[in-house]
Motif scaffolding. Structure first.
Motif, PDB file in Angstrom:
ATOM      1  N   MET A  74      46.741  54.954  46.503  1.00  0.00           N
ATOM      2  CA  MET A  74      45.312  54.772  46.773  1.00  0.00           C
ATOM      3  C   MET A  74      44.729  53.665  45.894  1.00  0.00           C
ATOM      4  O   MET A  74      43.942  52.837  46.343  1.00  0.00           O
ATOM      5  CB  MET A  74      44.571  56.099  46.541  1.00  0.00           C
ATOM      6  CG  MET A  74      43.056  56.000  46.712  1.00  0.00           C
ATOM      7  SD  MET A  74      42.548  55.595  48.397  1.00  0.00           S
ATOM      8  CE  MET A  74      42.814  57.182  49.186  1.00  0.00           C
ATOM      9  N   VAL A  75      45.145  53.625  44.621  1.00  0.00           N
ATOM     10  CA  VAL A  75      44.615  52.623  43.708  1.00  0.00           C
ATOM     11  C   VAL A  75      44.995  51.224  44.165  1.00  0.00           C
ATOM     12  O   VAL A  75      44.175  50.293  44.163  1.00  0.00           O
ATOM     13  CB  VAL A  75      45.122  52.880  42.271  1.00  0.00           C
ATOM     14  CG1 VAL A  75      44.751  51.723  41.374  1.00  0.00           C
ATOM     15  CG2 VAL A  75      44.538  54.174  41.723  1.00  0.00           C
ATOM     16  N   HIS A  76      46.273  51.052  44.587  1.00  0.00           N
ATOM     17  CA  HIS A  76      46.735  49.731  45.008  1.00  0.00           C
ATOM     18  C   HIS A  76      45.976  49.229  46.218  1.00  0.00           C
ATOM     19  O   HIS A  76      45.883  48.021  46.439  1.00  0.00           O
ATOM     20  CB  HIS A  76      48.236  49.778  45.331  1.00  0.00           C
ATOM     21  CG  HIS A  76      49.097  50.049  44.125  1.00  0.00           C
ATOM     22  ND1 HIS A  76      48.701  49.712  42.854  1.00  0.00           N
ATOM     23  CD2 HIS A  76      50.326  50.619  44.019  1.00  0.00           C
ATOM     24  CE1 HIS A  76      49.651  50.056  42.000  1.00  0.00           C
ATOM     25  NE2 HIS A  76      50.634  50.613  42.672  1.00  0.00           N
ATOM     26  N   ARG A  77      45.400  50.143  47.010  1.00  0.00           N
ATOM     27  CA  ARG A  77      44.645  49.755  48.197  1.00  0.00           C
ATOM     28  C   ARG A  77      43.481  48.838  47.840  1.00  0.00           C
ATOM     29  O   ARG A  77      43.129  47.930  48.589  1.00  0.00           O
ATOM     30  CB  ARG A  77      44.160  51.019  48.899  1.00  0.00           C
ATOM     31  CG  ARG A  77      43.180  50.781  50.037  1.00  0.00           C
ATOM     32  CD  ARG A  77      42.597  52.093  50.498  1.00  0.00           C
ATOM     33  NE  ARG A  77      41.477  51.894  51.400  1.00  0.00           N
ATOM     34  CZ  ARG A  77      40.597  52.846  51.703  1.00  0.00           C
ATOM     35  NH1 ARG A  77      40.714  54.053  51.169  1.00  0.00           N
ATOM     36  NH2 ARG A  77      39.597  52.599  52.526  1.00  0.00           N
ATOM     37  N   PHE A  78      42.853  49.094  46.677  1.00  0.00           N
ATOM     38  CA  PHE A  78      41.670  48.333  46.294  1.00  0.00           C
ATOM     39  C   PHE A  78      41.971  47.202  45.326  1.00  0.00           C
ATOM     40  O   PHE A  78      41.068  46.448  44.973  1.00  0.00           O
ATOM     41  CB  PHE A  78      40.631  49.281  45.682  1.00  0.00           C
ATOM     42  CG  PHE A  78      40.141  50.330  46.635  1.00  0.00           C
ATOM     43  CD1 PHE A  78      39.339  49.989  47.705  1.00  0.00           C
ATOM     44  CD2 PHE A  78      40.504  51.654  46.474  1.00  0.00           C
ATOM     45  CE1 PHE A  78      38.889  50.941  48.600  1.00  0.00           C
ATOM     46  CE2 PHE A  78      40.061  52.626  47.366  1.00  0.00           C
ATOM     47  CZ  PHE A  78      39.252  52.269  48.435  1.00  0.00           C
ATOM     48  N   GLU A  79      43.206  47.072  44.903  1.00  0.00           N
ATOM     49  CA  GLU A  79      43.557  46.011  43.962  1.00  0.00           C
ATOM     50  C   GLU A  79      43.230  44.617  44.499  1.00  0.00           C
ATOM     51  O   GLU A  79      42.669  43.794  43.763  1.00  0.00           O
ATOM     52  CB  GLU A  79      45.040  46.128  43.611  1.00  0.00           C
ATOM     53  CG  GLU A  79      45.479  45.272  42.441  1.00  0.00           C
ATOM     54  CD  GLU A  79      46.927  45.531  42.090  1.00  0.00           C
ATOM     55  OE1 GLU A  79      47.182  46.205  41.085  1.00  0.00           O
ATOM     56  OE2 GLU A  79      47.802  45.056  42.846  1.00  0.00           O
ATOM     57  N   PRO A  80      43.542  44.307  45.790  1.00  0.00           N
ATOM     58  CA  PRO A  80      43.183  42.972  46.307  1.00  0.00           C
ATOM     59  C   PRO A  80      41.682  42.701  46.270  1.00  0.00           C
ATOM     60  O   PRO A  80      41.265  41.566  46.022  1.00  0.00           O
ATOM     61  CB  PRO A  80      43.707  42.999  47.753  1.00  0.00           C
ATOM     62  CG  PRO A  80      44.790  44.025  47.753  1.00  0.00           C
ATOM     63  CD  PRO A  80      44.329  45.069  46.782  1.00  0.00           C
ATOM     64  N   LEU A  81      40.857  43.735  46.480  1.00  0.00           N
ATOM     65  CA  LEU A  81      39.409  43.541  46.435  1.00  0.00           C
ATOM     66  C   LEU A  81      38.970  43.155  45.032  1.00  0.00           C
ATOM     67  O   LEU A  81      38.146  42.243  44.844  1.00  0.00           O
ATOM     68  CB  LEU A  81      38.684  44.817  46.861  1.00  0.00           C
ATOM     69  CG  LEU A  81      38.454  45.045  48.361  1.00  0.00           C
ATOM     70  CD1 LEU A  81      39.775  45.207  49.090  1.00  0.00           C
ATOM     71  CD2 LEU A  81      37.577  46.274  48.582  1.00  0.00           C
ATOM     72  N   VAL A  82      39.525  43.830  44.031  1.00  0.00           N
ATOM     73  CA  VAL A  82      39.157  43.530  42.651  1.00  0.00           C
ATOM     74  C   VAL A  82      39.568  42.101  42.303  1.00  0.00           C
ATOM     75  O   VAL A  82      38.795  41.344  41.700  1.00  0.00           O
ATOM     76  CB  VAL A  82      39.813  44.536  41.684  1.00  0.00           C
ATOM     77  CG1 VAL A  82      39.559  44.126  40.238  1.00  0.00           C
ATOM     78  CG2 VAL A  82      39.286  45.940  41.942  1.00  0.00           C
ATOM     79  N   ILE A  83      40.768  41.694  42.706  1.00  0.00           N
ATOM     80  CA  ILE A  83      41.242  40.341  42.398  1.00  0.00           C
ATOM     81  C   ILE A  83      40.357  39.302  43.070  1.00  0.00           C
ATOM     82  O   ILE A  83      39.947  38.310  42.454  1.00  0.00           O
ATOM     83  CB  ILE A  83      42.715  40.179  42.826  1.00  0.00           C
ATOM     84  CG1 ILE A  83      43.618  41.079  41.978  1.00  0.00           C
ATOM     85  CG2 ILE A  83      43.159  38.722  42.692  1.00  0.00           C
ATOM     86  CD1 ILE A  83      45.057  41.129  42.462  1.00  0.00           C
ATOM     87  N   ARG A  84      40.037  39.516  44.344  1.00  0.00           N
ATOM     88  CA  ARG A  84      39.228  38.538  45.070  1.00  0.00           C
ATOM     89  C   ARG A  84      37.830  38.392  44.484  1.00  0.00           C
ATOM     90  O   ARG A  84      37.303  37.285  44.374  1.00  0.00           O
ATOM     91  CB  ARG A  84      39.123  38.927  46.550  1.00  0.00           C
ATOM     92  CG  ARG A  84      40.351  38.620  47.374  1.00  0.00           C
ATOM     93  CD  ARG A  84      40.067  38.693  48.863  1.00  0.00           C
ATOM     94  NE  ARG A  84      39.944  40.042  49.368  1.00  0.00           N
ATOM     95  CZ  ARG A  84      38.800  40.624  49.712  1.00  0.00           C
ATOM     96  NH1 ARG A  84      37.662  39.964  49.586  1.00  0.00           N
ATOM     97  NH2 ARG A  84      38.786  41.847  50.192  1.00  0.00           N
ATOM     98  N   HIS A  85      37.219  39.511  44.125  1.00  0.00           N
ATOM     99  CA  HIS A  85      35.825  39.484  43.679  1.00  0.00           C
ATOM    100  C   HIS A  85      35.665  39.136  42.208  1.00  0.00           C
ATOM    101  O   HIS A  85      34.602  38.650  41.814  1.00  0.00           O
ATOM    102  CB  HIS A  85      35.162  40.838  43.949  1.00  0.00           C
ATOM    103  CG  HIS A  85      34.795  41.082  45.373  1.00  0.00           C
ATOM    104  ND1 HIS A  85      33.663  40.562  45.947  1.00  0.00           N
ATOM    105  CD2 HIS A  85      35.420  41.775  46.357  1.00  0.00           C
ATOM    106  CE1 HIS A  85      33.591  40.938  47.220  1.00  0.00           C
ATOM    107  NE2 HIS A  85      34.648  41.672  47.498  1.00  0.00           N
TER     108      HIS A  85
END
Length: 724
Positions: free
Chosen positions: A1-12
């Motif tokens: 579940m955590v990895h699901r949002f990792e790309p969002l954190v990197i992009r933003h």
């Protein structure tokens, strides 16, 4: 579940949530990860490299695979960028010679000879019927083999990824930042907020959600989780209904409401009932979206629940015209129509935002100095109650009204659609403009926090304030509309990539060169493959597997003052219909070789998702000192349903461009000048050294080595600079 949002954190945020895993000897894998990132223009910060090196190798490798996928997509390197001319930018033929070659190849082909001869006999030939026109004549692998390796240069882009907090902390922080934003989010950020809201619904929440679209997205997550709703206007309920139907929460486009479940129906009706019961005057808001409320009432079966929720029933009675609820807008318009400017100003004092948005109109309607004094005094009294975003918007408007010649007006809607009309408005009186500007400056200064030691990257000073995320496309290195940023390099290369969904689709990349008077000098497109300035990579007319086009320009050879890249839809699906479409530009030195697309030379990559048929992402402007700068547009022209070409829209592009280029946008410089009044000290960053203590840093990229107590503002979170 955590990895699901990792790309969002990197992009933003350009931060990598601190990976968790067993301790180990991950140094070798971490350095290999860093080298792989550098090949696409990214790099690990020293802290992040150290953190990864202390983990086991397997954790580092897994992190590297995920992160590389994310950053490659950020820069547009997740697809194969082939070019029609395999040697591009070398050996691009003259346009007529190339067409003649395609005709000869068609005549040599038994399958196409007869139809080609028949067309030639009429004197008109359709290039799209020639077998070798518009489709790749070589594979991507063959194209790669035809190009040397890219020679590294000091000016290649290097975007640093910094070490973040724990994954949960980073996800929560991003959710709070997006949900609590004081400016509207762009389309992609709003979708990201929707994903985060469902995950974070039981966690910390922002103290306030000032932007109504954001509130609708959060309310959907809260409703689905059984949490209480955040509603204080009837329009909040309408936006929530749109969100539940996957419609447009901005209410710009009509939503086709689905039939909700009985619990959802009750929740919406109860919400409406509570809002109106607490403040019956809010029924006045129904008229603004009368048709949407009528359709919603049908889906909610509102008449069946009239006795249980009578105030909700009043909402739909107003929508149907069975009950009257006068809005502020209609009452103010009536007073202004009767010439009662003083009465309109007094009425609108109870709606400060509306008063500020009406200032231009009311000042023009004033017939006497006493009336003008009443309007300005009312604005001065209510200024503390107006949002910072509105104050800044009005400040920018008044500044431009004071300096405009009044010839043309440029309009840009929330979807980036732009058009121009004659400006028939009389000027706003200069004395009132000056008085209001002084009052706005004073109020904005009061709202800015004490920055302490203010450290400023000079390159950020001409970035336009992000008063709305809708004025900025999603992507990497993208700045708000009106921003000015330096362009340093000898070769400028544009690219567009698109992949159609179901229909054959032809996007055409073009570049228009204009002189200082906005007259055409030359252009590059599929009808003009070569010019003194550069080369076009060739026309691709179908993109079932994705297609790319490029334009290469030698900046020293460019004639004129403006370079206007544009993407024209010749046929097929629109920008919002294709599976994927994006535009960007690269900068190279003359001695650098490499493929047509090299990720680490990409300075900007932005999504193309507008409603028009001609996209104008930005314009390059040559200054009086000979240096080039990019001015960001993010605009779309309506165009025609088919056959849009640079030759056909030269006049409309030039007219629109003049209005945008000659408009002054409020920039970071404006706010930093106000902040500097209270800063001790203010330092322009030299790109090398950073102070030892905490600072407020404002710049295009976060430097390494800043004190951990520093406040950092970069384009990814520049909206936080806007006062509440």
């Amino acid at each position: 579940m955590v990895h699901r949002f990792e790309p969002l954190v990197i992009r933003h945020t350009h931060r990598l949530p601190a990976p968790c895993g067993p301790a180990g000897q991950g140094g070798v894998a971490a350095r290999q990860f860093d080298a792989a990132l550098m090949a696409v223009g990214f790099k690990l910060s020293a802290d992040l490299l150290g953190h990864l090196s202390a983990l086991d190798e397997g954790t580092v490798v897994d992190t590297a695979v995920r992160t590389l996928d994310t950053v490659r997509a950020m820069v547009g390197d997740h697809v194969q960028h082939n070019a029609y001319f395999i040697d591009f930018p070398a050996n691009v033929p003259d346009t007529l010679d190339f067409w003649a070659r395609c005709i000869n190849e068609a005549l040599a082909d038994d399958a196409s000879r007869e139809s080609t001869l028949a067309q030639l006999s009429t004197g008109v030939l359709d290039l799209l019927t020639l077998p070798s026109y518009g489709t790749y004549q070589h594979t991507y692998t063959e194209m790669l083999a035809a190009h040397d390796e890219l020679i590294a240069a000091a000016g290649d882009r290097l975007t640093v990824l910094h070490l973040g907090g724990t994954p949960d902390d980073e996800v929560t922080a991003l959710y709070l930042a997006l949900a609590g934003s004081v400016t509207p989010l762009g389309e992609e950020a709003l979708l990201d907020l929707a994903a985060l809201a469902g995950h974070c619904v039981d966690g910390p929440q922002p103290e306030e959600i000032p932007v109504r679209e954001n509130r609708a997205v959060v309310n959907r997550a809260r409703l689905e989780a059984g949490a209480g709703l955040l509603l204080d206007t009837v329009t909040d309920v309408l936006r929530l209904a749109c969100a539940l139907s996957d419609g447009d929460v901005t209410l710009v486009e009509p939503t086709r409401f689905r039939s909700p479940s009985r619990p959802v129906r009750r929740a919406l009706l109860a919400g409406l009932d509570a809002v109106v019961a607490a403040s019956p005057a809010k029924l006045a808001d129904v008229g603004v979206h009368r048709e949407a409320f009528k359709r919603l009432g049908e889906r909610l079966h509102a008449r069946e629940y009239a006795e249980r929720w009578p105030h909700a029933a009043d909402v739909f009675a107003v929508a149907r015209g069975e009950k009257v609820a006068r809005s502020f807008d209609s009452r103010a318009a009536e007073l202004l129509g009767a010439g009662d400017v003083t009465g309109a100003a007094r009425l609108l004092e109870s709606a400060p935002g509306k008063l500020f948005r009406s200032l231009d109109h009311m000042l023009r309607a004033c017939g006497t100095q006493d009336e003008r004094d009443v309007v300005v005094a009312a604005a001065e009294r209510v200024a503390p109650q107006v949002s910072g975003r509105v104050l800044l918007s009005v400040r920018e408007h008044l500044h431009n009204r004071a300096r405009e010649g009044g010839a043309r007006r440029v309009f840009v809607n929330s979807r980036g659609r732009a058009w121009v009309s004659d400006d028939t408005r009389p000027p706003v009186p200069a004395a009132e403009c000056e008085r209001l500007i002084a009052a706005l400056d004073a109020e904005i200064r009061l709202r800015l926090p004490d920055p302490g030691h203010l450290l400023i990257d000079p390159d950020v000073l001409d970035v336009a304030l992000p008063l709305s995320g809708k004025a900025t496309a999603a992507g990497l290195g993208v700045l708000p509309r009106g921003s000015l940023s330096p362009v340093d390099g000898e070769l400028l290369r544009f690219f567009v990539h698109w992949k159609q969904t179901s229909r054959s689709t032809d996007f055409d990349l073009s570049a228009l060169m204009l002189d200082a008077s906005y007259d055409t000098v030359a252009w590059l497109s599929y009808t003009a493959l070569t010019e003194l300035e550069g080369e076009h990579s060739g026309d691709i007319t179908d993109a079932p597997d994705g297609a790319s086009e490029f334009i290469n320009l030698r900046l020293g050879a460019v004639r004129g003052t403006f370079i206007v890249p544009q993407v024209n839809i010749f046929s097929g699906e629109g920008f919002e219909e294709v599976e994927e479409s994006f535009f960007g530009f690269m900068l190279r030195e003359a001695e650098q070789a490499g493929r047509p697309f090299e990720a680490r030379t990409v300075r900007m990559k932005s999504e193309l998702r507008g409603t028009g048929r001609v996209a104008l992402p930005l314009v390059f402007v040559r200054g009086e000192d000979g240096r080039w700068h990019a001015k960001w547009l993010h605009l779309y022209l309506t165009g025609t349903p088919n056959s849009n070409r640079v030759e056909g829209n030269r006049v409309s592009v030039a007219t629109l461009l003049r209005g945008i280029v000659e408009r002054d946008h409020l920039t970071v410089r404006y706010l930093t000048d106000l902040m500097a009044d209270g800063a001790t000290p203010t330092t322009l960053w030299d790109g090398v050294s950073v102070p030892d203590g905490p600072v407020t840093y404002i710049g295009l990229e976060r430097p390494e080595g800043l004190h951990p107590g520093s406040r950092i503002l970069t384009p990814e979170n520049l909206r936080d600079l806007i006062p509440a």
